[in-house]
Design a protein around this motif. Structure first.
Motif, PDB file in Angstrom:
ATOM      1  N   LEU A 162     -14.038 -12.684   1.024  1.00 32.99           N
ATOM      2  CA  LEU A 162     -12.895 -12.920   0.147  1.00 32.99           C
ATOM      3  C   LEU A 162     -12.261 -11.604  -0.302  1.00 32.99           C
ATOM      4  O   LEU A 162     -11.031 -11.492  -0.381  1.00 32.99           O
ATOM      5  CB  LEU A 162     -13.335 -13.737  -1.075  1.00 32.99           C
ATOM      6  N   VAL A 163     -13.092 -10.609  -0.583  1.00 36.05           N
ATOM      7  CA  VAL A 163     -12.576  -9.292  -0.961  1.00 36.05           C
ATOM      8  C   VAL A 163     -11.827  -8.677   0.224  1.00 36.05           C
ATOM      9  O   VAL A 163     -10.718  -8.144   0.066  1.00 36.05           O
ATOM     10  CB  VAL A 163     -13.719  -8.364  -1.410  1.00 36.05           C
ATOM     11  N   ALA A 164     -12.404  -8.769   1.410  1.00 32.53           N
ATOM     12  CA  ALA A 164     -11.794  -8.173   2.603  1.00 32.53           C
ATOM     13  C   ALA A 164     -10.443  -8.800   2.912  1.00 32.53           C
ATOM     14  O   ALA A 164      -9.490  -8.093   3.267  1.00 32.53           O
ATOM     15  CB  ALA A 164     -12.735  -8.322   3.798  1.00 32.53           C
ATOM     16  N   GLN A 165     -10.322 -10.132   2.789  1.00 25.62           N
ATOM     17  CA  GLN A 165      -9.049 -10.773   3.109  1.00 25.62           C
ATOM     18  C   GLN A 165      -7.973 -10.384   2.095  1.00 25.62           C
ATOM     19  O   GLN A 165      -6.782 -10.326   2.436  1.00 25.62           O
ATOM     20  CB  GLN A 165      -9.199 -12.283   3.202  1.00 25.62           C
ATOM     21  N   THR A 166      -8.366 -10.083   0.858  1.00 25.80           N
ATOM     22  CA  THR A 166      -7.399  -9.610  -0.141  1.00 25.80           C
ATOM     23  C   THR A 166      -6.961  -8.186   0.185  1.00 25.80           C
ATOM     24  O   THR A 166      -5.771  -7.844   0.055  1.00 25.80           O
ATOM     25  CB  THR A 166      -8.008  -9.667  -1.550  1.00 25.80           C
ATOM     26  N   ILE A 167      -7.899  -7.350   0.605  1.00 25.94           N
ATOM     27  CA  ILE A 167      -7.553  -5.984   1.009  1.00 25.94           C
ATOM     28  C   ILE A 167      -6.619  -6.015   2.209  1.00 25.94           C
ATOM     29  O   ILE A 167      -5.670  -5.216   2.307  1.00 25.94           O
ATOM     30  CB  ILE A 167      -8.826  -5.171   1.347  1.00 25.94           C
ATOM     31  N   ILE A 168      -6.853  -6.937   3.141  1.00 21.19           N
ATOM     32  CA  ILE A 168      -5.984  -7.077   4.315  1.00 21.19           C
ATOM     33  C   ILE A 168      -4.551  -7.368   3.875  1.00 21.19           C
ATOM     34  O   ILE A 168      -3.591  -6.866   4.470  1.00 21.19           O
ATOM     35  CB  ILE A 168      -6.513  -8.187   5.244  1.00 21.19           C
ATOM     36  N   TYR A 169      -4.393  -8.180   2.835  1.00 21.64           N
ATOM     37  CA  TYR A 169      -3.055  -8.471   2.313  1.00 21.64           C
ATOM     38  C   TYR A 169      -2.340  -7.183   1.907  1.00 21.64           C
ATOM     39  O   TYR A 169      -1.187  -6.953   2.283  1.00 21.64           O
ATOM     40  CB  TYR A 169      -3.170  -9.422   1.119  1.00 21.64           C
ATOM     41  N   PHE A 170      -3.020  -6.341   1.134  1.00 17.01           N
ATOM     42  CA  PHE A 170      -2.410  -5.084   0.692  1.00 17.01           C
ATOM     43  C   PHE A 170      -2.152  -4.145   1.873  1.00 17.01           C
ATOM     44  O   PHE A 170      -1.148  -3.435   1.901  1.00 17.01           O
ATOM     45  CB  PHE A 170      -3.307  -4.401  -0.343  1.00 17.01           C
ATOM     46  N   VAL A 171      -3.048  -4.153   2.840  1.00 12.57           N
ATOM     47  CA  VAL A 171      -2.872  -3.313   4.036  1.00 12.57           C
ATOM     48  C   VAL A 171      -1.640  -3.756   4.815  1.00 12.57           C
ATOM     49  O   VAL A 171      -0.832  -2.930   5.253  1.00 12.57           O
ATOM     50  CB  VAL A 171      -4.126  -3.370   4.936  1.00 12.57           C
ATOM     51  N   CYS A 172      -1.474  -5.072   4.994  1.00 11.03           N
ATOM     52  CA  CYS A 172      -0.317  -5.590   5.730  1.00 11.03           C
ATOM     53  C   CYS A 172       0.979  -5.308   4.986  1.00 11.03           C
ATOM     54  O   CYS A 172       2.002  -4.974   5.597  1.00 11.03           O
ATOM     55  CB  CYS A 172      -0.475  -7.095   5.956  1.00 11.03           C
ATOM     56  N   LYS A 173       0.955  -5.430   3.661  1.00  9.58           N
ATOM     57  CA  LYS A 173       2.140  -5.110   2.863  1.00  9.58           C
ATOM     58  C   LYS A 173       2.521  -3.641   3.041  1.00  9.58           C
ATOM     59  O   LYS A 173       3.683  -3.298   3.213  1.00  9.58           O
ATOM     60  CB  LYS A 173       1.862  -5.409   1.383  1.00  9.58           C
ATOM     61  N   SER A 174       1.522  -2.778   2.999  1.00 10.37           N
ATOM     62  CA  SER A 174       1.769  -1.355   3.161  1.00 10.37           C
ATOM     63  C   SER A 174       2.292  -1.051   4.564  1.00 10.37           C
ATOM     64  O   SER A 174       3.186  -0.221   4.740  1.00 10.37           O
ATOM     65  CB  SER A 174       0.483  -0.568   2.895  1.00 10.37           C
ATOM     66  N   TYR A 175       1.751  -1.725   5.558  1.00 15.35           N
ATOM     67  CA  TYR A 175       2.180  -1.507   6.946  1.00 15.35           C
ATOM     68  C   TYR A 175       3.660  -1.835   7.126  1.00 15.35           C
ATOM     69  O   TYR A 175       4.372  -1.176   7.894  1.00 15.35           O
ATOM     70  CB  TYR A 175       1.342  -2.363   7.888  1.00 15.35           C
ATOM     71  N   HIS A 176       4.125  -2.858   6.411  1.00 16.39           N
ATOM     72  CA  HIS A 176       5.534  -3.244   6.508  1.00 16.39           C
ATOM     73  C   HIS A 176       6.410  -2.448   5.540  1.00 16.39           C
ATOM     74  O   HIS A 176       7.558  -2.834   5.279  1.00 16.39           O
ATOM     75  CB  HIS A 176       5.682  -4.746   6.248  1.00 16.39           C
ATOM     76  N   HIS A 177       5.850  -1.340   5.007  1.00 15.43           N
ATOM     77  CA  HIS A 177       6.590  -0.430   4.131  1.00 15.43           C
ATOM     78  C   HIS A 177       7.132  -1.122   2.890  1.00 15.43           C
ATOM     79  O   HIS A 177       8.290  -0.960   2.510  1.00 15.43           O
ATOM     80  CB  HIS A 177       7.739   0.239   4.894  1.00 15.43           C
ATOM     81  N   GLU A 178       6.291  -1.927   2.263  1.00 18.48           N
ATOM     82  CA  GLU A 178       6.662  -2.606   1.038  1.00 18.48           C
ATOM     83  C   GLU A 178       5.703  -2.154  -0.066  1.00 18.48           C
ATOM     84  O   GLU A 178       4.480  -2.255   0.076  1.00 18.48           O
ATOM     85  CB  GLU A 178       6.584  -4.128   1.215  1.00 18.48           C
ATOM     86  N   ASN A 179       6.280  -1.673  -1.146  1.00 19.54           N
ATOM     87  CA  ASN A 179       5.470  -1.070  -2.205  1.00 19.54           C
ATOM     88  C   ASN A 179       5.373  -2.011  -3.403  1.00 19.54           C
ATOM     89  O   ASN A 179       6.381  -2.360  -4.009  1.00 19.54           O
ATOM     90  CB  ASN A 179       6.105   0.262  -2.629  1.00 19.54           C
ATOM     91  N   ILE A 180       4.164  -2.444  -3.743  1.00 19.95           N
ATOM     92  CA  ILE A 180       3.988  -3.344  -4.878  1.00 19.95           C
ATOM     93  C   ILE A 180       4.253  -2.609  -6.190  1.00 19.95           C
ATOM     94  O   ILE A 180       3.715  -1.540  -6.426  1.00 19.95           O
ATOM     95  CB  ILE A 180       2.563  -3.919  -4.907  1.00 19.95           C
ATOM     96  N   ASP A 181       5.087  -3.196  -7.020  1.00 20.69           N
ATOM     97  CA  ASP A 181       5.370  -2.639  -8.345  1.00 20.69           C
ATOM     98  C   ASP A 181       4.203  -3.004  -9.260  1.00 20.69           C
ATOM     99  O   ASP A 181       4.067  -4.145  -9.701  1.00 20.69           O
ATOM    100  CB  ASP A 181       6.683  -3.224  -8.879  1.00 20.69           C
ATOM    101  N   LYS A 182       3.354  -2.031  -9.554  1.00 21.40           N
ATOM    102  CA  LYS A 182       2.132  -2.304 -10.327  1.00 21.40           C
ATOM    103  C   LYS A 182       2.430  -2.791 -11.734  1.00 21.40           C
ATOM    104  O   LYS A 182       1.734  -3.669 -12.254  1.00 21.40           O
ATOM    105  CB  LYS A 182       1.264  -1.046 -10.385  1.00 21.40           C
ATOM    106  N   SER A 183       3.457  -2.233 -12.362  1.00 19.67           N
ATOM    107  CA  SER A 183       3.754  -2.642 -13.734  1.00 19.67           C
ATOM    108  C   SER A 183       4.237  -4.086 -13.774  1.00 19.67           C
ATOM    109  O   SER A 183       3.854  -4.863 -14.656  1.00 19.67           O
ATOM    110  CB  SER A 183       4.818  -1.723 -14.343  1.00 19.67           C
ATOM    111  N   ALA A 184       5.090  -4.470 -12.814  1.00 17.59           N
ATOM    112  CA  ALA A 184       5.572  -5.849 -12.764  1.00 17.59           C
ATOM    113  C   ALA A 184       4.428  -6.804 -12.456  1.00 17.59           C
ATOM    114  O   ALA A 184       4.321  -7.881 -13.046  1.00 17.59           O
ATOM    115  CB  ALA A 184       6.670  -5.984 -11.706  1.00 17.59           C
ATOM    116  N   LEU A 185       3.567  -6.397 -11.528  1.00 12.78           N
ATOM    117  CA  LEU A 185       2.415  -7.220 -11.185  1.00 12.78           C
ATOM    118  C   LEU A 185       1.484  -7.371 -12.387  1.00 12.78           C
ATOM    119  O   LEU A 185       0.966  -8.454 -12.661  1.00 12.78           O
ATOM    120  CB  LEU A 185       1.660  -6.599 -10.001  1.00 12.78           C
ATOM    121  N   ALA A 186       1.298  -6.286 -13.135  1.00  8.68           N
ATOM    122  CA  ALA A 186       0.433  -6.336 -14.320  1.00  8.68           C
ATOM    123  C   ALA A 186       0.995  -7.289 -15.370  1.00  8.68           C
ATOM    124  O   ALA A 186       0.258  -8.047 -16.000  1.00  8.68           O
ATOM    125  CB  ALA A 186       0.275  -4.935 -14.908  1.00  8.68           C
TER     126      ALA A 186
END
Length: 333
Positions: A284-308
């Motif tokens: 479950l941890v690995a599949q969540t990390i894969i999500y962030f890896v795929c987002k980064s690969y597509h050059h999309e930056n998560i806004d940490k403050s908005a997410l928080a």
């Protein structure tokens, strides 16, 4: 997470596994609590149902052997036959109840782990109580995504069976060419089923962290996985293989090892339960990390403050994350 989001895109097979291990190791307390509360019971009912089903089937087999030695048409024959029918009904009802309970715990576990990692990612204060208060709200979205995946798998299997029947009818069962074709067809079918399952697992993360769920989450997951297909396939396959391996060991050395002592079987059963719980958590941890890896690969930056901010809203009435917050701004590499 230790790795910056711009660098996540460069993580490969071992990098994702290492990142997953580092997160679990750094936050051992909260993940241990999640595992004990949700994942351990999930693993327990999964392994326990294997043992229970085996006992029920063994009971039916004994009754069927008795039935064969009983004169047909006698009162005893009718009584045993009725007993066997009721025992099969008992197995079916047990399986249905087990699947429902397993599904609920599986979705709750996914909600807890994904939310926990999102909090770690944004640097929010994290307690086990907060995680458990959020889980029931996120679970509903995961259920919709699961039902969509179930419908897709059902349709896929129906089409697969129709094609297989047509191949058998046209080429005839005894034809060697037909046997070879069916063998390769089975391989293609398995690959397709694995792909659908992989898309669903990533869609579960999307359903928690984004506004998309159901078919939209499945479509988003399919888009995200492009470009990282090889790494995703390798990780999901290896972790799945490990889980299947633990299940096989449990079946052979615990469930079917009648000649072994009770102490041996109980000890090995506890070992299998512990290992499966750890593997499920890690998956479950690995599949969540894969999500962030795929987002980064597509050059999309998560806004940490908005997410928080949105994670904080989870503690009140559930508010899904908006596209402009999690769909992310494009950044230059």
């Amino acid at each position: 997470m230790d790795t910056e989001q711009e660098e996540l895109q460069f993580l490969g097979f071992f990098g994702i596994l290492r990142e997953s291990y580092n997160i679990v190791n750094s936050w051992r307390k909260i993940f241990s609590q999640v595992m004990l509360a949700l994942i351990l019971p999930l693993s327990f009912i999964y392994l326990a149902q294997i043992q229970i089903i085996q006992l029920l089937i063994a009971k039916i087999s004994t009754n069927e052997e008795t039935l064969e030695r009983t004169p047909e048409g006698s009162r005893s024959y009718d009584s045993i036959s009725s007993l066997i029918s009721s025992e099969w009904t008992e197995i079916i009802l047990f399986k249905i109840g087990y699947l429902l309970f397993f599904l609920i715990l599986a979705l709750l576990s996914t909600s807890a782990v994904v939310y926990t990692i999102a909090c770690i990612y944004t640097g929010k204060d994290l307690t086990f109580g907060k995680v458990m208060s959020v889980v029931p709200k996120v679970w509903k979205r995961l259920m919709v995504t699961f039902l969509c995946n179930f419908a897709i798998v059902f349709a896929y299997n129906v089409v697969a069976v129709v094609i297989a029947v047509l191949v058998i009818i046209i080429l005839q069962p005894g034809a060697s060419v037909g046997g070879v074709l069916l063998f390769f067809y089975l391989i293609v079918y398995s690959i397709g089923l694995f792909y659908i399952n992989m898309i669903w697992q990533l869609a579960s993360v999307v359903s928690v962290l984004e506004e998309s769920y159901g078919l939209n989450a499945m479509a988003k997951s399919r888009s995200l996985i492009k470009g990282k297909m090889g790494v995703c396939v390798a990780i999901f396959f290896v972790l799945g293989l490990c889980l299947v391996g633990v299940e096989a060991v449990f079946k052979i050395l615990v469930v079917l090892a009648y000649e072994k002592g009770v102490g041996y079987r109980v000890g090995l059963g506890i070992g299998c339960l512990s290992l499966m719980s750890i593997l499920m958590l890690f998956a479950l941890v690995a599949q969540t990390i894969i999500y962030f890896v795929c987002k980064s690969y597509h050059h999309e930056n998560i806004d940490k403050s908005a997410l928080a901010n949105h994670l904080e809203e989870y503690l009140g009435e559930y508010v899904p994350l908006r596209s402009k917050d999690v769909q992310m701004e494009h950044f230059e590499v």
